[in-house]
Design a protein around this motif. Sequence first.
Motif, PDB file in Angstrom:
ATOM      1  N   SER A 414       0.817  -1.218   0.000  1.00 10.77           N
ATOM      2  CA  SER A 414       0.000   0.000   0.000  1.00 10.77           C
ATOM      3  C   SER A 414       0.848   1.265   0.000  1.00 10.77           C
ATOM      4  O   SER A 414       0.310   2.375   0.075  1.00 10.77           O
ATOM      5  CB  SER A 414      -0.926   0.008   1.221  1.00 10.77           C
ATOM      6  OG  SER A 414      -1.756  -1.129   1.237  1.00 10.77           O
ATOM      7  N   GLY A 416       3.010   4.458  -1.061  1.00  9.37           N
ATOM      8  CA  GLY A 416       2.746   5.432  -2.120  1.00  9.37           C
ATOM      9  C   GLY A 416       3.783   5.467  -3.220  1.00  9.37           C
ATOM     10  O   GLY A 416       3.580   6.109  -4.254  1.00  9.37           O
ATOM     11  N   SER A 417       4.905   4.792  -3.038  1.00  4.09           N
ATOM     12  CA  SER A 417       5.986   4.827  -4.025  1.00  4.09           C
ATOM     13  C   SER A 417       5.980   3.577  -4.903  1.00  4.09           C
ATOM     14  O   SER A 417       5.974   2.454  -4.399  1.00  4.09           O
ATOM     15  CB  SER A 417       7.341   4.951  -3.312  1.00  4.09           C
ATOM     16  OG  SER A 417       8.407   4.634  -4.175  1.00  4.09           O
ATOM     17  N   ASP A 418       5.989   3.775  -6.219  1.00  9.09           N
ATOM     18  CA  ASP A 418       6.087   2.641  -7.147  1.00  9.09           C
ATOM     19  C   ASP A 418       7.371   1.866  -6.932  1.00  9.09           C
ATOM     20  O   ASP A 418       7.394   0.634  -7.045  1.00  9.09           O
ATOM     21  CB  ASP A 418       6.036   3.140  -8.595  1.00  9.09           C
ATOM     22  CG  ASP A 418       4.638   3.526  -9.023  1.00  9.09           C
ATOM     23  OD1 ASP A 418       3.697   3.273  -8.249  1.00  9.09           O
ATOM     24  OD2 ASP A 418       4.486   4.074 -10.127  1.00  9.09           O
ATOM     25  N   VAL A 421       6.944  -0.396  -3.885  1.00 15.92           N
ATOM     26  CA  VAL A 421       6.020  -1.497  -4.186  1.00 15.92           C
ATOM     27  C   VAL A 421       6.679  -2.504  -5.130  1.00 15.92           C
ATOM     28  O   VAL A 421       6.557  -3.718  -4.943  1.00 15.92           O
ATOM     29  CB  VAL A 421       4.720  -0.947  -4.807  1.00 15.92           C
ATOM     30  CG1 VAL A 421       3.823  -2.085  -5.274  1.00 15.92           C
ATOM     31  CG2 VAL A 421       3.979  -0.082  -3.796  1.00 15.92           C
ATOM     32  N   GLN A 422       7.393  -2.001  -6.123  1.00  9.70           N
ATOM     33  CA  GLN A 422       8.056  -2.895  -7.080  1.00  9.70           C
ATOM     34  C   GLN A 422       9.084  -3.779  -6.384  1.00  9.70           C
ATOM     35  O   GLN A 422       9.144  -4.987  -6.621  1.00  9.70           O
ATOM     36  CB  GLN A 422       8.723  -2.068  -8.174  1.00  9.70           C
ATOM     37  CG  GLN A 422       9.307  -2.906  -9.302  1.00  9.70           C
ATOM     38  CD  GLN A 422       9.803  -2.052 -10.448  1.00  9.70           C
ATOM     39  OE1 GLN A 422      10.085  -0.874 -10.293  1.00  9.70           O
ATOM     40  NE2 GLN A 422       9.906  -2.635 -11.625  1.00  9.70           N
ATOM     41  N   LEU A 466      -6.592   1.769  -3.480  1.00  8.57           N
ATOM     42  CA  LEU A 466      -5.376   1.030  -3.847  1.00  8.57           C
ATOM     43  C   LEU A 466      -5.617   0.217  -5.111  1.00  8.57           C
ATOM     44  O   LEU A 466      -4.769   0.186  -6.017  1.00  8.57           O
ATOM     45  CB  LEU A 466      -4.956   0.110  -2.703  1.00  8.57           C
ATOM     46  CG  LEU A 466      -3.755  -0.801  -2.975  1.00  8.57           C
ATOM     47  CD1 LEU A 466      -2.490   0.021  -3.141  1.00  8.57           C
ATOM     48  CD2 LEU A 466      -3.584  -1.820  -1.851  1.00  8.57           C
ATOM     49  N   GLU A 469      -5.838   2.702  -8.137  1.00 10.83           N
ATOM     50  CA  GLU A 469      -4.622   3.441  -8.471  1.00 10.83           C
ATOM     51  C   GLU A 469      -3.398   2.550  -8.676  1.00 10.83           C
ATOM     52  O   GLU A 469      -2.513   2.885  -9.468  1.00 10.83           O
ATOM     53  CB  GLU A 469      -4.323   4.471  -7.371  1.00 10.83           C
ATOM     54  CG  GLU A 469      -5.390   5.555  -7.253  1.00 10.83           C
ATOM     55  CD  GLU A 469      -5.070   6.558  -6.151  1.00 10.83           C
ATOM     56  OE1 GLU A 469      -4.020   6.386  -5.480  1.00 10.83           O
ATOM     57  OE2 GLU A 469      -5.864   7.496  -5.973  1.00 10.83           O
ATOM     58  N   ARG A 470      -3.340   1.433  -7.933  1.00  6.68           N
ATOM     59  CA  ARG A 470      -2.112   0.630  -7.983  1.00  6.68           C
ATOM     60  C   ARG A 470      -2.345  -0.839  -8.338  1.00  6.68           C
ATOM     61  O   ARG A 470      -1.388  -1.583  -8.515  1.00  6.68           O
ATOM     62  CB  ARG A 470      -1.415   0.674  -6.607  1.00  6.68           C
ATOM     63  CG  ARG A 470      -1.259   2.060  -6.023  1.00  6.68           C
ATOM     64  CD  ARG A 470      -0.358   2.932  -6.886  1.00  6.68           C
ATOM     65  NE  ARG A 470       1.007   2.480  -6.836  1.00  6.68           N
ATOM     66  CZ  ARG A 470       1.825   2.705  -5.811  1.00  6.68           C
ATOM     67  NH1 ARG A 470       1.400   3.362  -4.758  1.00  6.68           N
ATOM     68  NH2 ARG A 470       3.068   2.277  -5.846  1.00  6.68           N
ATOM     69  N   PHE A 473      -0.743  -1.966 -11.603  1.00  4.37           N
ATOM     70  CA  PHE A 473       0.724  -1.972 -11.473  1.00  4.37           C
ATOM     71  C   PHE A 473       1.195  -3.209 -10.704  1.00  4.37           C
ATOM     72  O   PHE A 473       2.139  -3.895 -11.117  1.00  4.37           O
ATOM     73  CB  PHE A 473       1.175  -0.696 -10.772  1.00  4.37           C
ATOM     74  CG  PHE A 473       2.643  -0.643 -10.464  1.00  4.37           C
ATOM     75  CD1 PHE A 473       3.560  -0.339 -11.450  1.00  4.37           C
ATOM     76  CD2 PHE A 473       3.098  -0.915  -9.179  1.00  4.37           C
ATOM     77  CE1 PHE A 473       4.922  -0.303 -11.171  1.00  4.37           C
ATOM     78  CE2 PHE A 473       4.454  -0.880  -8.892  1.00  4.37           C
ATOM     79  CZ  PHE A 473       5.370  -0.565  -9.892  1.00  4.37           C
ATOM     80  N   ILE A 474       0.515  -3.497  -9.602  1.00  7.18           N
ATOM     81  CA  ILE A 474       0.924  -4.636  -8.754  1.00  7.18           C
ATOM     82  C   ILE A 474       0.788  -5.953  -9.505  1.00  7.18           C
ATOM     83  O   ILE A 474       1.721  -6.772  -9.517  1.00  7.18           O
ATOM     84  CB  ILE A 474       0.089  -4.651  -7.455  1.00  7.18           C
ATOM     85  CG1 ILE A 474       0.465  -3.460  -6.566  1.00  7.18           C
ATOM     86  CG2 ILE A 474       0.290  -5.966  -6.695  1.00  7.18           C
ATOM     87  CD1 ILE A 474      -0.433  -3.264  -5.356  1.00  7.18           C
ATOM     88  N   GLN A 477       3.330  -6.302 -12.378  1.00  2.34           N
ATOM     89  CA  GLN A 477       4.675  -6.605 -11.886  1.00  2.34           C
ATOM     90  C   GLN A 477       4.785  -8.060 -11.455  1.00  2.34           C
ATOM     91  O   GLN A 477       5.807  -8.712 -11.687  1.00  2.34           O
ATOM     92  CB  GLN A 477       5.024  -5.678 -10.712  1.00  2.34           C
ATOM     93  CG  GLN A 477       5.264  -4.235 -11.102  1.00  2.34           C
ATOM     94  CD  GLN A 477       6.405  -4.084 -12.089  1.00  2.34           C
ATOM     95  OE1 GLN A 477       7.482  -4.639 -11.908  1.00  2.34           O
ATOM     96  NE2 GLN A 477       6.159  -3.330 -13.150  1.00  2.34           N
TER      97      GLN A 477
END
Length: 705
Positions: A414, A416-418, A421-422, A466, A469-470, A473-474, A477
């Motif tokens: 969760s 805020g930085s890609d 999270v990556q 989440l 927005e993410r 991306f999650i 990846q």
Amino acid sequence: MSEKDYAPLSSACVRALHDKLYDRRKTAALEIEKMVKEFAAVNNTGQIKKILKVLGQDFSLSQNPHARKGGLIGLAAISIALGKDTEMYADELIKPILGCMVDQDQRVRYYACESLYNVVKVSRGAVLRHFSAIFNCLSKIATDPDPNVKVASELLDRLLKESVLENTSFNLDGFIPLLRERIYTKNAFSRQFIISWVTVLNSEPGLDLISYLPEILDGLFRILSDPNPEVKKMCETILGEFLRKIKANPSNVNFGAMINILINHAQEKGDDLAQFTAITWIKEFVQLSGSAMLPYMSGIFTTVLPCLSYDTDARRMTDIKETATAVNFTLMKLISLQGDTDNLLRPTLVSEEETSNELDLNSVLNVLNQYLLHNSIQTKVAVLKWIHDLYMKLPNKMGEYIDVLFPALQKTLSDGSDQVVQQCLVVIAEVISSPGAAEVNDKGTNTYYNKFMVSLLFLFSNDRKLLDERGSFIIRQLCVLLNAEDIFRTLAQILRNENNLKFANIMVEHLNMILLTSSELYILRNKLKDLKTETSKSLFCCLYETWCHNPVATVSLCLLTQSYSHVCDLIKLFGNLEVTVDFLIEIDKLVQLIESPIFAYLRLELLEVPCNKSLVRALYGLLMLLPQTDAFTTLRTRLSCIPSLQLHCEDNNVTKKKSSLVSTVNFQQLLDHFIDVQEKHKEYKQSQRSKELLTLDKETNNVDV
């Protein structure tokens, strides 16, 4: 006292020693010097001791300050007269002088320094057995407010240093406890005095001060934080000299005895110089001692990891960050170079001597887990890289701690930085794909794989922001790091039994968009498009049964697999569904996708002769569902491009290019499943609306009351 009590001093000499005028006291001192020389010539030690007793007790302890001054000048005269023989009477000479060095009268203190200077000058190394007492007095008088006393004490101090350097038998063992005690003074002058002595002793090749450095290093770093620039500079210089010697001869250095001191001072936020110096020392210690630093890694982490977050133009802070980065890199290299992983860890049933160079994994992971909650991107990324590297190096041992780490890793998704999270996903992918002994079930698979997928969906269900927005991306990846097909299979299987049908609908919409648009899933899309293998057929059926939670997503999946006839069957059922704004928006998005490069093959199929009437009917079905919006115009324009002649062609087995496996798919069974799922959604919506009405009624009744 009677004249007899001062014997062998004459009454005139005694009166002169009591005189307030220096010249008269000086004359008396010359008389004493002459007298002592005569006694010494005939070896009359008794008379010499009498004089020492009179001067050391009666005069130096007198209430009259002039008498104390006289006693001091007399004692100096005796030492001059005795010369090398002063050593025989050192106790009687030095003790009364030291007593006067703390006298309330500043002139008495001055003459005490002058008198002791003469004693040291004559006796040289003979005074070293009284060194501790002399050093103690000098350290106190270094703070004297009177400038004349300070000058006199500095001259005495310089002479004493020369005597120490001249004498090869200086007792460093006896001096260090005194130095360790005095080094914690907070007075700037006392600190200068202490540093000057450390500098002198360190400059003498015969004195191995490095061996005693652990005793005084903490005090030196405290002095380095002194607000006085001159004191700071002196301390910085001597610390630099110590580090130079350590680098020149690391084999004789007790790194373990000093590293915790450095760790403490490297966390000092109030003084940039002290923090930078401590981290610089840590960097050198790690490079020089190698595996000897493994037991202290958790402490080093508490120092280094926060410094990675420094983001300022200040030169010193930049230096601290760069040095901390270097330490972190060196530690990673150190871990990677450790050959036998079993020897890397600290066993629980062996002595401290046997575990001197082993990693305390428990304390290391406690620190890493703590800093995973840090507010800095750089720090969190570094922590995650460490967890990953340790897991790669020690998969079995790390598996024992995964129940502690896993919740923290899931929470980090969760962030805020890609970048964070990556990196977190890199760690999670390693954990759930490379099982340690603790994570393997009886089927030989990693139990955390499914656990993670379940927890990920739970996270998305509780945090819609989440997901929006993410989420894409999650999942993308994860598909890069792991097997994309397995990811989609597992998520689909979990969602199939999801009780929250609203979330299932939303999640399928997201997964479908990821499947159709992500460049990372190009191979998976081709696999589904062709359906040439049992595996691809199985995947299609698995996804279909879950995609049924979202009608438009189901249609898009069937368009992807070129199951156009079944698309027609699905669109016929759309007339029985509740057509909402969200439903129409999804169809709008599907039209946009049909116009994208992803469905280029579908558009080209419209040119085939004979045409695929199921495809054309499916597209016209979507057109009929749309209101006359931009999407309607776009799709109508596309359909108008079909050669009109082809519309009248008969359907002569237009699916020739399709694999024979398509015919083995039980589309009727899939259609029945679709109907069942949509019926459940209908009931779920009705149930939710009923609950909302009941809640509204209760609120209305409460207002009326």
